[in-house]
Design an enzyme around this catalytic site. Structure first.
Site, mmCIF file in Angstrom:
data_model
loop_
_atom_site.group_PDB
_atom_site.id
_atom_site.type_symbol
_atom_site.label_atom_id
_atom_site.label_comp_id
_atom_site.label_asym_id
_atom_site.label_seq_id
_atom_site.Cartn_x
_atom_site.Cartn_y
_atom_site.Cartn_z
ATOM 1 N N LYS A 133 11.026 49.449 73.594
ATOM 2 C CA LYS A 133 12.164 50.356 73.358
ATOM 3 C C LYS A 133 11.707 51.798 73.605
ATOM 4 O O LYS A 133 10.563 52.149 73.293
ATOM 5 C CB LYS A 133 12.644 50.183 71.921
ATOM 6 C CG LYS A 133 13.961 50.877 71.606
ATOM 7 C CD LYS A 133 14.367 50.613 70.156
ATOM 8 C CE LYS A 133 15.672 51.311 69.803
ATOM 9 N NZ LYS A 133 16.061 51.076 68.399
ATOM 10 N N SER A 135 19.033 47.610 63.607
ATOM 11 C CA SER A 135 19.007 47.898 65.045
ATOM 12 C C SER A 135 18.324 46.836 65.887
ATOM 13 O O SER A 135 18.466 46.834 67.094
ATOM 14 C CB SER A 135 18.313 49.239 65.296
ATOM 15 O OG SER A 135 19.114 50.284 64.848
ATOM 16 N N SER A 182 20.703 49.599 67.669
ATOM 17 C CA SER A 182 20.397 50.473 68.775
ATOM 18 C C SER A 182 19.384 49.885 69.769
ATOM 19 O O SER A 182 19.181 50.448 70.841
ATOM 20 C CB SER A 182 19.825 51.793 68.240
ATOM 21 O OG SER A 182 18.634 51.566 67.521
#
EC number: 6.3.5.7
Lengths: 592, 531
Positions: free
Chosen positions: A139, A272, A248
């Site tokens: 990420k 997330s 996210s």
């Protein structure tokens, strides 16, 4: 609100469950071409003599580039040369010239290997046979030196980190191959992966993919005519729409679901990792808070931030984890999975966590306060976006406007919204009414979990000055449970355009509700895993459920999730129909 | 110190008719301002920032020393690189705890860190990591008294002692377009010591500062040198408006009877002199404002060293809301009893206790002791010399005289480390006592040593030929020569027995021997020869 599964003796279940696994599992895939199907399911002990790194990476890279055009999950791919160097590295001789230090290094390495047999990403055997290690994406809020670390924000558009995050360092050391960075909500603030300077992440399936899937099932299954749920949903066909990947860590989830990689690192502050895992149909694991080093994870709300893992299976997650040390359909799924667990030897009871209903408001108060603080370093002085025309002749009083220009250009609207909220809840007038209350509420939620679990929270007694471990009755509560099973999300993935219209609205509360199921365990800091359990009979999209354990009890969570996942694949009768489908290959094909 | 002349506003005629000064430290307004007895008492509190003596910073492993190349010693966390994490320096806790105990405060067993938010280029994180509600130390006090030169006792209470990050250094006078920032200091460990408003004059404030600096240096928790910025001070000044019973209030710590005026803070004072001057000029300014019928407002001011005045820098209205919140990256710290008890055992003797002991043990006066304390490291040297059996008065005489003269001459080379051991120095003093060396020889030996000669004392003596003439026959021969060469003086001496003439012969002999003869012995021989 929550049902939960109790295992009176974890040893007991282990035996019952392993016998079940002796049946031949359907949990295998027949991928033929990397170029068409992406990466294979990671298998530690398979020796592939024909493996050609150069060809493989080329094919994979082309596959990712093509597919990513639609899903927008990957924002930077690592250069092929770097990847190849990682794969073909003769470990560790070329790094150590001094024979003594080489020996030491080898000893250290092998001892760390033997100390944890599950550290399977790169046994010496694998390296020798030049099999690739675990293929991974990271990420973009986790620092890497090889590509930009942007957090999907304009303020860090061209930011190159001077160091690798501890998790990345450990992964590379253990043989994992890092392919690049994934898209996300700016600084992790959001649960849709739409608030990115690179544009929204899209679900690997669209609405018609879901219908097709249900169609296949109904046409191939003998009893399809007896299944009115499926029939009705297929008949209600509408035009093709994109679905939301969740966030996210949506980019990481879609990268795993689309077979770009075996696993991806995400970060979980209030769900997330777990929410996109549930919506895209992969495994998402949030370890106990603090168990994986946060050094190199760019802070959003630092009392909750946790490095998380998105992976194709619990088995892969487990490996990862050790390496890093580190609607109606949903309701049906929840009940069915509870039944499955019971059949596996678990005792299922109901439990209530009365304060978790305040979880969402508690969570949004705390994270906005911490976000406002953590975002304050993006002033454009040392790194990141700086407003043009902003000099640094700052002498106290007019500094404000120069900071303001830089920050209002660099940060997106959701980030600004949370900064303003955070500044408000921390201001003198509002502090006691909001922030102090939220901190108290957090303690109550933590107490709820501690009351329910049979194992005492080690953080409660670890601070005492003790000469030995506390008594057994302090450590174990006989009436408690080992694990809690709960939904990850109230529904399957929503249609993307719905969400986009929401973000344009000033009211983003609707989106905040996505987190309602995931924030309680984040506030409590306890390990939680989201496992895909099947697909919704309504739209053909995946459903995930969460298993949570006591703080520090990560191993039990992973072990039971692993057994549960295998059992789910065994039990899903439509599994055989979807051998080479790479959009939902990781989800057991059970309908709810 | 005469406060009546120093602190009254210039335009107020002294001793205006009908309103005599009731107390030298009090002030009063002219008759048209208030109706009755109008005396002010200054109320002063200090905030002291001392940089802790450490090899690494509060939360990172870089070197915090002040004299390095610009931006040369930085860790990721010092410049707030995204994703970097603070790691608490255990040694900082140890030194802070030591300070708390030394100032008679209580260590909080549960202590934590908070974030204090404000934007400024010298603050890379956008917040300072500091302590707020749970500082490491609460309470404590220092007593000023006879050792500090006061003829009364003043107990100054300490409110709290907290650990915090230092800021970077902004340099805004070298480049006309840009401000420059040196982050070397960013994140160094500071100790903030906050007093209660128990100080009643500029003099007391200065004495308190001197005393706290001595304590910090004694326990080695800070270098505490104002000239290099390792100790800085903010002062809070207000006037007491409750005019009754002023006399008593001066001698009491109780603030209950006080009705304080608005508090004015003067920030960033970096020398003892500017602390004194800032407080005095601020007291004067506040009185002047009242005289002019104005109001004192609560504000932050800075002190202009050249104009010797304070000037306003921030009013209360523009006071920022720092939005304190817990620093979640550093968990609450729990200090064990055992750890605290161990620190108590390791503490050195405190200055006042030591002064008392020096006075009792060696019979030194308070003035003598304070002279020695001008170079605190010398105390240890003095005690070691005395322990070799040297008379303390003699040791004090030599140290405060010759050694201090040489240290000052060579300043700052030997303030920490005298180039002679107590053993060597003790044996020199013994040699004088035993008539093996003369005082002037010892002085010459000391000068040689301070000039950098590393040879042993006997080597220095023999190379320079500073041996006393032991052989009496040689001395007698020398004396005889002098007598023979000065027949006139011999005549005169024999008739008058004048001692000054005896001195003349002795002087001649010593000169002839190049200082290697002992005057007493020469004098004896001359007396014998001229009998």
């Amino acid at each position: 609100m929550l049902s939960l599964s109790k295992f009176c003796s974890s040893k007991g279940i282990k035996t019952t469950l392993t016998t079940n696994l002796n049946k031949k599992s359907n949990f295998t895939f027949r991928f033929h071409s990397t170029l068409e199907n992406g990466v294979k399911l990671y298998q530690n002990n398979i020796k592939e003599l024909q493996f050609q790194p150069q060809e493989f990476i080329n094919d994979l890279s082309n596959f990712i580039t093509l597919k990513n055009k639609r899903v927008n999950a990957v924002i930077s791919q690592r250069k092929k040369d770097f990847i190849l160097k990682g794969i073909s590295k003769e470990f560790p001789s070329d790094t150590c010239k001094n024979p003594d230090s080489e020996l030491q290094y080898k000893n250290k390495y092998t001892s760390s290997m033997t100390s944890n047999e599950n550290l399977g990403t790169s046994s010496q055997k694998n390296i020798n046979s030049r099999n690739p290690g675990l293929l991974m994406f990271i990420k973009d809020n986790i620092a890497t030196t090889n590509e930009y670390t942007t957090c999907s924000s304009k303020s860090l558009e061209n930011y190159l980190s001077p160091y690798d995050a501890t998790v990345v360092e450990l992964l590379e050391k253990s043989g994992a191959v890092i392919l690049g960075k994934t898209n996300m909500d700016e600084f992790g603030m959001g649960s849709t992966s739409t608030k990115s300077v690179f544009g929204p992440v899209k679900h690997q399936m669209n609405t018609s993919d879901g219908k097709n899937l249900l169609n296949i099932i109904s046409s191939h299954s003998a009893d399809n005519l007896l299944n009115p749920k499926v029939i009705s949903s297929i008949e209600n066909d509408r035009h093709v729409q994109d679905r939301c990947a969740g966030g996210s860590s949506g980019g990481s989830a879609v990268a795993v679901a689309s077979r770009f990689c075996n696993a991806a690192l995400g970060s979980d502050t209030g769900g997330s990792v777990r929410l996109p895992a549930a919506w895209t149909g992969v495994v998402g694991f949030k370890p106990s808070y603090g168990k994986c080093s946060r050094h190199g994870l760019i802070a959003y709300a630092n009392s909750l931030d946790t490095i998380g893992i998105l992976a194709e299976s619990v088995e892969t997650t487990k490996r990862e984890y050790y390496v890093t040390e580190l609607s109606e359909s949903v309701l049906n799924a929840w009940k069915d999975v509870a039944d499955i667990l019971e059949s596996m030897g678990a005792t299922v009871t109901q439990a209530s966590l009365p304060n978790t209903k305040y979880g969402l408001s508690t969570y949004y108060t705390i994270i906005s306060a911490e976000a406002s603080s953590n975002m304050s370093r993006y002033d454009g002085i040392r790194y990141g976006h700086r407003s043009s025309g902003v000099g640094l002749d700052i002498d106290g009083h007019d500094a404000g406007s120069k900071y303001a220009n830089t920050r209002s250009e660099g940060l997106g609207s959701e980030v600004k919204r949370r900064i303003i909220l955070g500044n408000y809840v921390l201001s003198l007038g509002a502090y006691d009414d909001y922030y102090t209350q939220a901190l108290k509420m957090r303690q109550l939620i933590l107490r709820d979990f501690n009351n329910v679990f049979s194992l005492a929270n080690p953080l409660d007694w670890a601070l005492e000055e003790l000469d030995s471990l506390p008594d057994e009755n302090v450590l174990f509560n006989d009436s408690g449970v080992d694990l809690i099973l709960m939904p990850t999300s109230v529904s399957t993935s929503p249609i993307l355009s719905d969400n986009e219209s929401n973000t344009k609205d000033t009211d983003s509360v609707h989106e905040y509700v996505n987190d309602a199921m995931t924030v309680p365990t984040s506030l409590a800091g306890v390990p939680t895993i989201c496992v895909p359990v099947g697909i919704s009979a309504k739209d053909g999209f995946p459903i995930g459920l969460q298993l949570a354990g006591q703080y520090g009890d990560d191993e039990l969570v992973l072990e039971v999730a692993n057994l549960l996942q295998k059992k789910l694949f065994d039990a899903s009768k439509y599994q055989g129909l979807f051998g080479s489908d790479n959009q939902l290959s990781l989800v057991p094909k059970s309908l709810y | 110190m005469n406060f009546s002349t120093r602190l009254l506003p210039a335009k107020l005629p002294q001793k205006s008719s009908g309103f005599p000064l009731l107390h030298p430290r009090l002030f009063h307004l002219p008759p048209n301002y208030t109706t009755t007895n109008t005396n002010f008492t200054p109320v002063v509190g200090l905030e002291i920032h001392a940089q802790l003596k450490n090899n690494t910073k509060l939360f990172s492993a870089s070197d915090p020393r002040f004299d390095q190349n610009v931006n040369s010693n930085l860790s990721l966390f010092d410049i707030a690189i995204p994703g970097s994490m603070p790691v608490l320096n255990k040694n900082v806790l140890y030194k802070a705890a030591k300070t708390v105990i030394s100032l008679k405060g209580s260590i909080q067993q549960e202590t934590d860190f908070q974030r204090k938010h404000y934007f400024y280029p010298d603050q890379p994180l956008g917040y300072q990591i500091t302590q707020q509600n749970k500082p490491i130390g609460i309470g404590g006090h220092l007593i000023l008294g006879k050792f500090d030169g006061l003829n009364y006792e003043r107990k100054i209470r300490i409110k709290q002692i907290q650990i915090e990050q230092d800021t970077a250094k902004t340099i805004n006078d070298t480049n006309p377009i840009y401000d420059l920032i040196d982050y070397n200091r960013s994140g160094a460990a500071l100790l903030e010591i906050v007093t209660e408003p128990d100080i009643r004059s500029a003099e007391e404030a200065t004495l308190f500062l001197k005393k706290i600096i001595l304590v910090l240096q004694t326990i080695e928790s800070s270098k505490a040198l104002m000239e290099e910025g390792s100790l800085r001070c903010d002062v809070n000044v207000s006037l007491d408006f409750n005019f009754s019973d002023s006399e008593n209030k001066l001698n009491s710590n109780s603030l209950e009877s006080f009705k304080k005026g608005p508090r004015v803070e003067i920030k960033n004072l970096n020398s003892l002199r500017s602390v004194t001057n800032a407080i005095e000029s601020e007291i004067q300014r506040q009185i002047s404002v009242l005289f002019d019928g104005g109001e004192i407002s609560s504000e932050t001011r800075s002190y202009d060293v050249i104009a010797k005045q304070t000037k306003s820098s921030r009013t209360k209205e523009s006071k920022p809301d720092y939005r304190f919140m817990p620093e979640a990256d550093i968990p609450t710290i729990h200090l064990s009893h055992k750890w605290i008890e161990n620190i108590k055992k390791e503490l050195p003797e405190f200055p006042d206790d030591k002064k008392n002991r020096l006075s009792d043990q060696y019979g030194l006066s308070i003035d003598d002791i304070n002279v020695l304390y001008k170079i605190p490291t010398i105390i240890d040297f003095f005690e070691k010399v005395c322990s070799l059996g040297i008379c303390p008065k003699e040791a004090y005489f030599w140290i405060s005289g010759e050694i201090f003269r040489l240290i000052n001459y060579h300043k700052p080379n030997f303030t920490e480390n005298i180039p002679i051991t107590p053993q060597e120095f003790g044996s020199l003093l013994k040699s004088i006592e035993n008539s093996d060396l003369t005082s002037s020889m010892v002085k010459k030996i000391l000068i040689t040593r301070f000039d950098g000669d590393k040879k042993t004392i006997p080597e220095i003596i023999s190379i320079n030929g500073w041996n006393l003439i032991d052989n009496k026959l040689d001395l007698i021969a020398l004396c005889k020569d002098i007598i023979n060469n000065n027949p006139k003086q011999v005549e005169k001496y024999k008739s008058t027995k004048n001692n000054r003439l005896l001195g003349f012969f002795v002087g001649k002999v010593i000169a002839e021997s190049k200082g290697n003869a002992k005057p007493q012995i020469v004098s004896e021989i001359i007396k014998q020869l001229l009998k």
